[in-house]
Design an enzyme around this catalytic site. Sequence first.
Site, PDB file in Angstrom:
ATOM      1  N   HIS A 143       0.851  -1.191   0.000  1.00  0.00           N
ATOM      2  CA  HIS A 143       0.000   0.000   0.000  1.00  0.00           C
ATOM      3  C   HIS A 143       0.884   1.238   0.000  1.00  0.00           C
ATOM      4  O   HIS A 143       1.785   1.382   0.835  1.00  0.00           O
ATOM      5  CB  HIS A 143      -0.898   0.006   1.234  1.00  0.00           C
ATOM      6  CG  HIS A 143      -1.747   1.228   1.357  1.00  0.00           C
ATOM      7  ND1 HIS A 143      -2.762   1.531   0.467  1.00  0.00           N
ATOM      8  CD2 HIS A 143      -1.715   2.243   2.258  1.00  0.00           C
ATOM      9  CE1 HIS A 143      -3.322   2.666   0.814  1.00  0.00           C
ATOM     10  NE2 HIS A 143      -2.712   3.122   1.895  1.00  0.00           N
ATOM     11  N   LYS A 164      -0.526  10.792   1.241  1.00  0.00           N
ATOM     12  CA  LYS A 164       0.380  10.249   0.225  1.00  0.00           C
ATOM     13  C   LYS A 164      -0.040  10.655  -1.188  1.00  0.00           C
ATOM     14  O   LYS A 164       0.781  11.144  -1.976  1.00  0.00           O
ATOM     15  CB  LYS A 164       0.436   8.720   0.332  1.00  0.00           C
ATOM     16  CG  LYS A 164       0.918   8.196   1.669  1.00  0.00           C
ATOM     17  CD  LYS A 164       1.022   6.690   1.681  1.00  0.00           C
ATOM     18  CE  LYS A 164      -0.331   6.015   1.538  1.00  0.00           C
ATOM     19  NZ  LYS A 164      -1.242   6.285   2.667  1.00  0.00           N
ATOM     20  N   ASP A 182      -1.999   3.819  -4.619  1.00  0.00           N
ATOM     21  CA  ASP A 182      -2.779   2.943  -3.744  1.00  0.00           C
ATOM     22  C   ASP A 182      -2.129   1.581  -3.554  1.00  0.00           C
ATOM     23  O   ASP A 182      -1.668   1.253  -2.471  1.00  0.00           O
ATOM     24  CB  ASP A 182      -4.216   2.797  -4.244  1.00  0.00           C
ATOM     25  CG  ASP A 182      -5.102   2.137  -3.199  1.00  0.00           C
ATOM     26  OD1 ASP A 182      -4.929   2.450  -2.005  1.00  0.00           O
ATOM     27  OD2 ASP A 182      -5.949   1.315  -3.565  1.00  0.00           O
ATOM     28  N   ARG A 248      17.294  14.173  12.937  1.00  0.00           N
ATOM     29  CA  ARG A 248      17.508  15.595  12.654  1.00  0.00           C
ATOM     30  C   ARG A 248      18.905  15.879  12.126  1.00  0.00           C
ATOM     31  O   ARG A 248      19.239  17.035  11.843  1.00  0.00           O
ATOM     32  CB  ARG A 248      17.257  16.429  13.917  1.00  0.00           C
ATOM     33  CG  ARG A 248      15.831  16.281  14.459  1.00  0.00           C
ATOM     34  CD  ARG A 248      15.564  17.219  15.613  1.00  0.00           C
ATOM     35  NE  ARG A 248      15.660  18.625  15.213  1.00  0.00           N
ATOM     36  CZ  ARG A 248      15.421  19.645  16.027  1.00  0.00           C
ATOM     37  NH1 ARG A 248      15.066  19.414  17.291  1.00  0.00           N
ATOM     38  NH2 ARG A 248      15.519  20.880  15.602  1.00  0.00           N
TER      39      ARG A 248
END
Length: 318
Positions: A143, A164, A182, A248
């Site tokens: 997916h 998305k 999808d 980060r």
Amino acid sequence: MSMPGINVSNLLNEHEELGLRLLAGEKGLTNRINMSEINRPGLSLTGFYESFAHDRIQIFGKGEWAYITSRIPEDLKNIAADFFSFHLNCIIFTHGNMPPSIFTENCERLAIPLMISDVSTHKFITLISGILDRSLAPRTMRHGVLIEVFGIGILLSGKSGVGKSETALELIERGHRLVADDMVEIRRLSESYLIGTCSDLLRHHMEIRGLGILNIKDIFGIGSVRDHKLIELIIRLEEWTEDKDFDRTGLENPTEELLGVQIPLIRVPVKPGRNIPIIVETAAMNQRLRKLGKNAAQEFNQKLSNYLQQGKVERNPP
């Protein structure tokens, strides 16, 4: 993960480039081919059947054909008896060479498809190996959205509703190309390469909440889509919360395993005000730089280490 097989009839009916014609064994067209390797039975025809790969497609080139057609009838009968004592899925003669009648008779009796092709042996093996590699590659469904950004195949993943498809739509509007939305079909073509594609039914379509089903090729043009793409990066979109820890510095190199292949993974926090498409574009360009051996995070870390080391020396002169 699934390991698909194909019927012999698939090679005969769906790949015109092979130029196959059926001579005998029509009842065996449902025989399954489960491996991409082929076998040329040259040595086996002389009587040496140790390690004989009988479960592969048997290819008779000029050498094999010349050998069996030069044998006297009694020798050929013995060769056929030994050869057809194994369970075979199909036999193919190249260069348009016609097999001896004893081969035709045995193939018809045992329901082993016997085919010929006018294509040369070398070219035929190259063609059929490519077909089998693609058809029999391990595969899975995932997916997400697969999109090409600056030449990098990026699989956007994340929970349903995280954004998305909307992110991909913005990237397409910026000139990048959609591969699948999808459900992404992923195939492993080698030990380190994954190819993503889309089913024929869903190809070139996207589903956007509030708009419904869109045909991306019709809206943005043929240059906005492609049928398949090498997957080089996974970007997982995650809803931002204070208790989640995100990288980060870029010094970490997390990966995600797909079909036994480790793919670089980037976790991107999603919250109002963040421009996710431009983050994806930057990630794609950064991935291209990493492929060229340039890692900004490591270079900065090295500069910082040198700076701290230099400061330590200045504070503590010998």
